[in-house]
Design an enzyme around this catalytic site. Structure first.
Site, PDB file in Angstrom:
ATOM      1  N   HIS A 151     -33.223  -8.366 -10.501  1.00  0.00           N
ATOM      2  CA  HIS A 151     -32.310  -7.483 -11.085  1.00  0.00           C
ATOM      3  C   HIS A 151     -31.240  -7.133 -10.027  1.00  0.00           C
ATOM      4  CE1 HIS A 151     -35.178  -7.079 -14.304  1.00  0.00           C
ATOM      5  NE2 HIS A 151     -36.144  -6.756 -13.354  1.00  0.00           N
ATOM      6  N   SER A 272      -5.112 -14.607   2.660  1.00  0.00           N
ATOM      7  CA  SER A 272      -4.306 -14.170   1.554  1.00  0.00           C
ATOM      8  C   SER A 272      -2.836 -14.274   1.822  1.00  0.00           C
ATOM      9  CB  SER A 272      -4.424 -12.712   1.258  1.00  0.00           C
ATOM     10  OG  SER A 272      -3.226 -12.080   0.599  1.00  0.00           O
ATOM     11  N   LYS A 278      -7.542 -10.758   4.977  1.00  0.00           N
ATOM     12  CA  LYS A 278      -8.488 -11.382   4.107  1.00  0.00           C
ATOM     13  C   LYS A 278      -8.933 -12.974   4.508  1.00  0.00           C
ATOM     14  CE  LYS A 278      -9.325 -10.433   0.534  1.00  0.00           C
ATOM     15  NZ  LYS A 278      -8.977 -10.522  -0.789  1.00  0.00           N
ATOM     16  N   GLU A 285     -16.101 -20.209  -4.726  1.00  0.00           N
ATOM     17  CA  GLU A 285     -15.555 -19.726  -6.069  1.00  0.00           C
ATOM     18  C   GLU A 285     -15.167 -20.938  -7.105  1.00  0.00           C
ATOM     19  OE1 GLU A 285     -12.928 -15.613  -5.494  1.00  0.00           O
ATOM     20  OE2 GLU A 285     -12.216 -17.536  -4.233  1.00  0.00           O
TER      21      GLU A 285
END
Ligand code: ARG
Length: 493
Positions: A151, A272, A278, A285
């Protein structure tokens, strides 16, 4: 005159030609289509259905077609483009026999199977490479203790090797599944013709063997109608991508500041355009997102088939690119995943710190109470639950409340004044010890994971399924070439 429309129809509109042409997805079918034509002509010659010399001229013309052939959409597909080139080269008197006793319907199904089997072999090899990369990481992290999650909450301590090996094992099954589907892909529809075979006495088995198939899709209606083999392959790829996506998802949050478990290699991260600090895990992804594309390929394929009457319908043509899309996505994903994983750095200190920061030794504490006091597990579970609750309420560590309160709670619960030795308590609360004693088959102890690792590594060392299949394909490839050169000798005299 247009070789396809014959005398039956007047000219096709450009618009309709472009709309219905399959030349885009047929780019994957050029070499198999040429090969199928060669094997078919050879069989027609051997069966005495066409003249040796004429047959050989066709084969020669076929051999001259470049693999990167330009295709005219007006000719609909690769099959008509190939035939048109042969007719152009040797004239209709000879080249006009190319489609005798075959059809585009059996030919396209055969060509798809030939390209798909190559993809399956390539994808299987790529899975093997990724498995090797994972096993290497496991070797480096046999003793790296980390929190095991259920979980997404700290559950019990495990090791990074144990966790990564779980991903390896699912890839192992993904690869096994591909070996299964290969058996059903590598069957020849040739000779089914449009749907009802032919009155000519062709030899379907000969063509099948010359093309490296392991057998026939026997029923001629089934042979031209089915794409179940493709749907099965795409399903397997969808499962494979699901497994990769779950792994990717973990790497995404593991690389976040909150987890700080893994450092993505710069080569596989981006920054970024506005926020200079970043580092975005863009590759993983896209693994996640491309997985959805493969589900799309699967769903589109199933939907194309579900209401399609037997036998051939042009709808089937629209399924073909989904096969290539799914295969290409899986292949590139596996490759980049392996390259990236090799360069990923895991933060072993942080992993141990996380494993020790919560109460993931609570189960072992309950087990210890069972061992020491001989009380049922459910009672021990309750006792530890009380300790945890107290630790949280008083903002203390589990270790501290065990020291201060365990004996009292045991007494209150069991009405017995027995004590658990300090040594046993300490051992139960020791995260590293927790891992070590879980040496049951398949468990996280470094010894057991090392055993599993060795077994998996040996299996990979002895892995030869792809090379065996490639060898078999090479033997049939050489046999076709040899039969063609024998024919050349006969017609040359
Ligand atoms: N281009 C078609 C395909 O990819 C094969 C041709 C079948 N056409 C036909 N009219 N029977 O499936």
């Amino acid at each position: 005159m247009d070789i396809l429309r014959g005398e039956r129809l007047s000219e096709f509109s450009d618009e309709a030609a472009n709309y219905t042409s399959s030349i885009d997805s047929d780019k994957f079918l050029v070499s198999p289509t040429i090969k199928i034509n060669k094997a078919h002509i050879l069989m027609l010659v051997k069966k005495g259905i066409i003249d040796q010399r004429e047959g050989f001229s066709c084969i020669k013309a076929l051999e001259e077609i470049p693999k990167e052939m330009e295709m005219d959409p007006k000719l609909e597909d690769v099959h008509m483009n190939v035939e048109a080139l042969v007719v152009k080269e040797v004239g209709e008197n000879i080249g006009g026999q190319l489609n005798l006793a075959k059809s585009r319907n059996d030919q396209v199904a055969t060509a798809i199977r030939m390209t798909l089997r190559e993809f399956i072999l390539d994808i299987s090899s790529a899975i093997i490479r990724l498995r090797e990369a994972i096993l290497q990481k496991c070797k480096e992290h046999l003793d790296t203790v980390m929190p095991g999650y259920t979980h997404l909450q700290h559950a019990q301590p495990v090791t990074l090797a144990h966790h990564l090996l779980a991903h390896h094992d699912s890839l192992m099954r993904d690869e096994e599944r591909l070996t299964g589907v290969y058996e059903r892909v590598n069957l020849s529809p040739m000779g089914a013709c449009a749907l009802a075979t032919t009155g000519f006495e062709i030899d379907r088995v000969m063509v099948s063997e010359l093309l490296g198939f392991d057998g026939l899709v026997e029923n001629s209606i089934d042979a031209v109608s089915t794409r179940d083999f493709a749907v099965e392959a795409i399903s397997n790829l969808a499962i494979l991508m699901t497994d990769l996506s779950r792994f990717a998802e973990e790497l995404i949050f593991w690389s976040s500041h909150e987890f700080s478990i893994v450092e993505m290699p710069d080569e596989y991260a981006s920054t970024s355009s506005i926020m200079p600090q970043k580092k975005n895990p863009v590759v993983v992804e896209l693994v996640r997102a491309k997985t959805s594309n493969v589900y799309g390929n699967l769903l589109a394929s199933l939907s194309i088939l579900k209401a399609l009457p037997y036998s051939y319908n042009l709808d089937l043509q629209e399924l073909t690119h989904h096969i290539w899309d799914a295969c290409q996505t899986a292949l590139s994903t596996l490759d980049i995943f392996a390259h990236m994983l090799k360069k990923m750095k895991f933060n072993t200190k942080r992993l141990l710190e996380l494993a020790q920061s919560e109460m993931s030794t609570a189960t072992e504490l309950a087990d210890t109470i069972v061992r020491e006091l001989g009380i049922p597990f459910r009672t021990a579970h309750r006792i530890v639950g009380l300790l945890v609750r107290r630790a949280l309420a008083d903002d203390k560590s589990l270790d501290r409340v065990v020291k201060e309160d365990l004996d009292g709670i045991v007494k209150a619960t069991t009405r017995k004044g027995i004590h658990i030795p300090n040594e046993a308590k300490q051992k139960a609360l020791d995260t590293i010890e927790n891992v070590k004693i879980r040496s049951v088959r398949g468990g996280p102890s470094p010894k057991e994971v090392a055993r599993m690792l060795k077994q998996r590594s040996n299996a990979l060392k002895n892995y030869n399924w792809v090379s065996k299949k490639r060898e078999a394909l090479k033997i049939s490839h050489d046999r076709l070439a040899e039969e063609i050169s024998k024919l050349k000798e006969v017609v040359d005299v």
